[in-house]
Structures are given as C-alpha cells and as structure tokens.
Design a protein around this motif. Sequence first.
Motif, PDB file in Angstrom:
ATOM      1  N   LEU A  59       0.821  -1.203   0.000  1.00 58.42           N
ATOM      2  CA  LEU A  59       0.000   0.000   0.000  1.00 58.42           C
ATOM      3  C   LEU A  59       0.859   1.259   0.000  1.00 58.42           C
ATOM      4  CD1 LEU A  59      -2.912  -0.862   2.482  1.00 58.42           C
ATOM      5  CD2 LEU A  59      -3.164  -0.156   0.098  1.00 58.42           C
ATOM      6  N   ILE A  60       1.864   1.297   0.858  1.00 57.29           N
ATOM      7  CA  ILE A  60       2.710   2.489   0.961  1.00 57.29           C
ATOM      8  C   ILE A  60       3.471   2.721  -0.343  1.00 57.29           C
ATOM      9  CG2 ILE A  60       4.686   3.503   2.166  1.00 57.29           C
ATOM     10  CD1 ILE A  60       3.748   1.960   4.675  1.00 57.29           C
ATOM     11  N   VAL A  61       4.065   1.661  -0.886  1.00 56.54           N
ATOM     12  CA  VAL A  61       4.808   1.800  -2.139  1.00 56.54           C
ATOM     13  C   VAL A  61       3.875   2.194  -3.283  1.00 56.54           C
ATOM     14  CG1 VAL A  61       6.275   0.625  -3.814  1.00 56.54           C
ATOM     15  CG2 VAL A  61       6.541   0.144  -1.378  1.00 56.54           C
ATOM     16  N   ALA A  62       2.673   1.617  -3.310  1.00 51.18           N
ATOM     17  CA  ALA A  62       1.715   1.922  -4.375  1.00 51.18           C
ATOM     18  C   ALA A  62       1.266   3.377  -4.329  1.00 51.18           C
ATOM     19  CB  ALA A  62       0.510   0.991  -4.272  1.00 51.18           C
ATOM     20  N   PHE A  74       7.687   5.628 -14.630  1.00 53.74           N
ATOM     21  CA  PHE A  74       7.645   4.388 -13.865  1.00 53.74           C
ATOM     22  C   PHE A  74       8.866   4.318 -12.958  1.00 53.74           C
ATOM     23  CE2 PHE A  74       5.195   3.381 -17.654  1.00 53.74           C
ATOM     24  CZ  PHE A  74       4.120   2.670 -17.154  1.00 53.74           C
ATOM     25  N   ASP A  75       8.774   3.495 -11.939  1.00 54.33           N
ATOM     26  CA  ASP A  75       9.938   3.212 -11.094  1.00 54.33           C
ATOM     27  C   ASP A  75       9.885   1.742 -10.703  1.00 54.33           C
ATOM     28  OD1 ASP A  75      11.989   2.980  -9.314  1.00 54.33           O
ATOM     29  OD2 ASP A  75      11.514   4.778  -8.179  1.00 54.33           O
ATOM     30  N   ILE A  76      10.717   0.932 -11.351  1.00 51.89           N
ATOM     31  CA  ILE A  76      10.723  -0.494 -11.036  1.00 51.89           C
ATOM     32  C   ILE A  76      11.866  -0.856 -10.088  1.00 51.89           C
ATOM     33  CG2 ILE A  76       9.612  -1.099 -13.206  1.00 51.89           C
ATOM     34  CD1 ILE A  76      12.354  -2.090 -14.193  1.00 51.89           C
ATOM     35  N   SER A  77      12.456   0.164  -9.464  1.00 54.41           N
ATOM     36  CA  SER A  77      13.522  -0.100  -8.491  1.00 54.41           C
ATOM     37  C   SER A  77      12.993  -0.174  -7.065  1.00 54.41           C
ATOM     38  CB  SER A  77      14.598   0.991  -8.572  1.00 54.41           C
ATOM     39  OG  SER A  77      14.103   2.238  -8.129  1.00 54.41           O
ATOM     40  N   VAL A  78      11.690   0.027  -6.871  1.00 53.21           N
ATOM     41  CA  VAL A  78      11.146   0.177  -5.522  1.00 53.21           C
ATOM     42  C   VAL A  78      11.331  -1.074  -4.662  1.00 53.21           C
ATOM     43  CG1 VAL A  78       9.479   2.002  -6.062  1.00 53.21           C
ATOM     44  CG2 VAL A  78       8.858  -0.390  -6.461  1.00 53.21           C
ATOM     45  N   GLY A  79      11.207  -2.261  -5.258  1.00 55.10           N
ATOM     46  CA  GLY A  79      11.388  -3.482  -4.473  1.00 55.10           C
ATOM     47  C   GLY A  79      12.792  -3.586  -3.909  1.00 55.10           C
ATOM     48  N   SER A  80      13.779  -3.241  -4.721  1.00 55.62           N
ATOM     49  CA  SER A  80      15.164  -3.271  -4.258  1.00 55.62           C
ATOM     50  C   SER A  80      15.438  -2.187  -3.229  1.00 55.62           C
ATOM     51  CB  SER A  80      16.111  -3.104  -5.452  1.00 55.62           C
ATOM     52  OG  SER A  80      15.953  -4.159  -6.376  1.00 55.62           O
ATOM     53  N   VAL A  81      14.814  -1.022  -3.400  1.00 60.19           N
ATOM     54  CA  VAL A  81      14.991   0.076  -2.445  1.00 60.19           C
ATOM     55  C   VAL A  81      14.394  -0.300  -1.093  1.00 60.19           C
ATOM     56  CG1 VAL A  81      14.407   2.486  -1.935  1.00 60.19           C
ATOM     57  CG2 VAL A  81      15.087   1.836  -4.244  1.00 60.19           C
ATOM     58  N   VAL A  82      13.251  -0.989  -1.109  1.00 63.39           N
ATOM     59  CA  VAL A  82      12.655  -1.487   0.136  1.00 63.39           C
ATOM     60  C   VAL A  82      13.654  -2.355   0.894  1.00 63.39           C
ATOM     61  CG1 VAL A  82      10.923  -3.088   1.063  1.00 63.39           C
ATOM     62  CG2 VAL A  82      10.240  -1.330  -0.568  1.00 63.39           C
ATOM     63  N   MET A 222      11.484  11.251  -6.435  1.00 63.63           N
ATOM     64  CA  MET A 222      11.970  11.313  -5.058  1.00 63.63           C
ATOM     65  C   MET A 222      10.882  10.890  -4.073  1.00 63.63           C
ATOM     66  SD  MET A 222      14.241  14.817  -5.160  1.00 63.63           S
ATOM     67  CE  MET A 222      14.809  14.627  -3.453  1.00 63.63           C
ATOM     68  N   ILE A 223       9.639  11.218  -4.387  1.00 61.72           N
ATOM     69  CA  ILE A 223       8.526  10.836  -3.515  1.00 61.72           C
ATOM     70  C   ILE A 223       8.373   9.315  -3.465  1.00 61.72           C
ATOM     71  CG2 ILE A 223       5.999  10.848  -3.312  1.00 61.72           C
ATOM     72  CD1 ILE A 223       6.075  13.770  -4.261  1.00 61.72           C
ATOM     73  N   VAL A 224       8.418   8.668  -4.633  1.00 65.69           N
ATOM     74  CA  VAL A 224       8.270   7.208  -4.624  1.00 65.69           C
ATOM     75  C   VAL A 224       9.490   6.554  -3.992  1.00 65.69           C
ATOM     76  CG1 VAL A 224       9.278   6.707  -6.901  1.00 65.69           C
ATOM     77  CG2 VAL A 224       7.491   5.239  -6.004  1.00 65.69           C
ATOM     78  N   GLY A 225      10.662   7.187  -4.119  1.00 67.06           N
ATOM     79  CA  GLY A 225      11.849   6.666  -3.439  1.00 67.06           C
ATOM     80  C   GLY A 225      11.700   6.727  -1.932  1.00 67.06           C
ATOM     81  N   PHE A 226      11.149   7.839  -1.447  1.00 66.58           N
ATOM     82  CA  PHE A 226      10.909   7.956  -0.009  1.00 66.58           C
ATOM     83  C   PHE A 226       9.855   6.953   0.444  1.00 66.58           C
ATOM     84  CE2 PHE A 226       8.547   9.658   3.609  1.00 66.58           C
ATOM     85  CZ  PHE A 226       9.579   9.870   4.517  1.00 66.58           C
ATOM     86  N   ALA A 227       8.807   6.774  -0.374  1.00 65.03           N
ATOM     87  CA  ALA A 227       7.756   5.810  -0.028  1.00 65.03           C
ATOM     88  C   ALA A 227       8.335   4.403   0.099  1.00 65.03           C
ATOM     89  CB  ALA A 227       6.646   5.836  -1.080  1.00 65.03           C
TER      90      ALA A 227
END
Length: 323
Positions: A59-62, A74-82, A222-227
């Motif tokens: 939910l937070i990442v979405a 798009f940002d498909i790096s979010v899983g790795s950033v998590v 930057m917002i999705v990176g912070f999320a």
Amino acid sequence: MSTVVTSPSRTRDALRQSYGLIQALAVLAILVAVMSILSPRFLTWINIANLMGQMAVPLIVAAGMTIVMISGEFDISVGSVVALCAAVTAALMPTTGLLPALAISLAIGPAIGWVNGMVTTKGRIPSFIVTLGTMMMARSLAFVVTGGQVVSNTSDAIKAIGQGRLLNIPVPFLIALLCYAIGWFLLTRTAFGKRVYAVGANKMVATLSGIRADRVKIQCMMIVGFAAAFAGNVLLARIGAIQADTGRGLEFEVIAAVVIGGTSLYGGQGNILRTIIGVIIIALIRNFLNLSRIDIFWQDFATGAIIIGAVLLDALQKRVGQR
C-alpha cells in the motif's frame, strides 16, 4: 423556477471517471464473494487482520507509484529500495541507535529517486530503463549490507510499532492509510498535484504553460523513493528481520495494483484512493491461494496474469474515454 442543465461533455467526463472505479469495485465484490464461499477461513477476523498487516508495505509503495505514474513515468527499483533501506536500518541500529539509522535509511530512498529523475529527464532516457539499472544496483547493495545473511538486529521499540495493534487493527495498516491521506491531499489540494496531472497529460503543453516539467518528474521520483524507503522500515518493524532478497517482484505487483485502481499507464489520469482497491484485489488473490494451500509457485503466475489483465483493462478504459 430555474433548471440546472448538465452538458453532454461534462456527463461523459463523469462517466469516464467513474468507469474504472465501478469496474474495480465489481471485481473486488466478486472476489470477496467467491473466496468466502470457497474458503470458510477467508472472512475470519484473524485472516483479515493478517491480511491488513501484509498489505501495509504494498500500500505504501503503491501510493508513491501512483504519483509517479500520473506524472507519466515508472519506477521499477522500488522493491530493491525497500530491501536496501530496511537492511541499512537493521545494520546501523546496533551502533548508531534507532533514530540515526532511520534518518540515514529514509534519506537513501529520495537520493535514489533523485538519481532516477535526473538521468530520466536530463538524459532523455525512459524511466523504465533507468530504474531497471538502479533496481539491480540497489539489490546488489542490499546483499553487500547484509552479507547475504538475515539481519535481525532490530530494537524492541520499532518492533512494538510494527507488531502493535490499535483497536485490534495492525498499526502498519493504519500508517499506510495515513500515507494515502497525505497523498490524496498532495494531489488534490496543492498546486504541486495539479502540476503532476498536467505534466503527465501533456508534458509539452505543461512546459509551454510555465510548468517546469522536469523538476516535477524528479520530485515525483523522489517521492516514490521515499515511499519505498519508508515501506522498507515498516516491513522491518513488522517482521523484525530483513534479508537482501526481500521485495523481489514487488515493483510489478505494485504497478499492477495501481493500474487496476484506475491510474493510466500513459500518465495524466489517476486517483490515489482508488489504488487501495487495486492493492486489496491482489492481496486477496495471494491470500486465497495460501488459504487454499495451492503451490506457492503459482502465486507469481497469478500476479503475471493480473498484470496482463490490468494492462488490457487500461487500454480498454482509454478506448472508452476516446469514444
């Protein structure tokens, strides 16, 4: 006596905006009905509470992904950033303490987002390709930080938050809902939100109207990176441990949820509150597969099918809108 006349164009706009919501709610209602019939344990409060906790991170990442996709990227790096940010917090906590570790971890996400945004906008490279590179880099750094081992050096304070409940509702789920309230306010009640929609709808027109489109896209990244960084720490708080492989495939699951929630793959259209429905739909399917004791390897198959269905649904919505 005056009569209010509604123009046909305004009526069509209202129908187009509600079309995706009606579809998502219909799919959700059908899923709940079918799953509750097939699995008696599905509607028990224990299962629902567990499901809420599991949904917190997607939910937070979405929420962040919705903002990025509305801007047309798009940002498909979010899983790795998590995984990376959670690993950094867990690794630093024993030496620096909780707050410094969190501060460093939460700064990493926006920093990666800034790099993604700068390379995408200044280098004129598709964000999908750019974030594919940072996805691999962040995953590699996660392995370096953890040494390939499970890291569980978490304090009782952070676990109390992640594993706590308020009115019998998991705290991580409530934190996720708070993120959506902030995201909704940002997109609908601020000038920044209007610029995000304008840039996503037509970057050239937005630029000609005085909007610094590249800056908006970088800020969204930057917002999705912070999320993602925040979600990683919520995950660490909930399970009390982290490993470098955590969050693998999360990016595609999140993108599918955002599209199911009505956000267009082409940018300029979306509602962050409807993203919640998309996340719930995917979480329900995964939960049902677990309850039915179906082989875990089929879960990725189901997620892939959902992604294809979401893309087809988005294309259908665009055609309906054009008509």
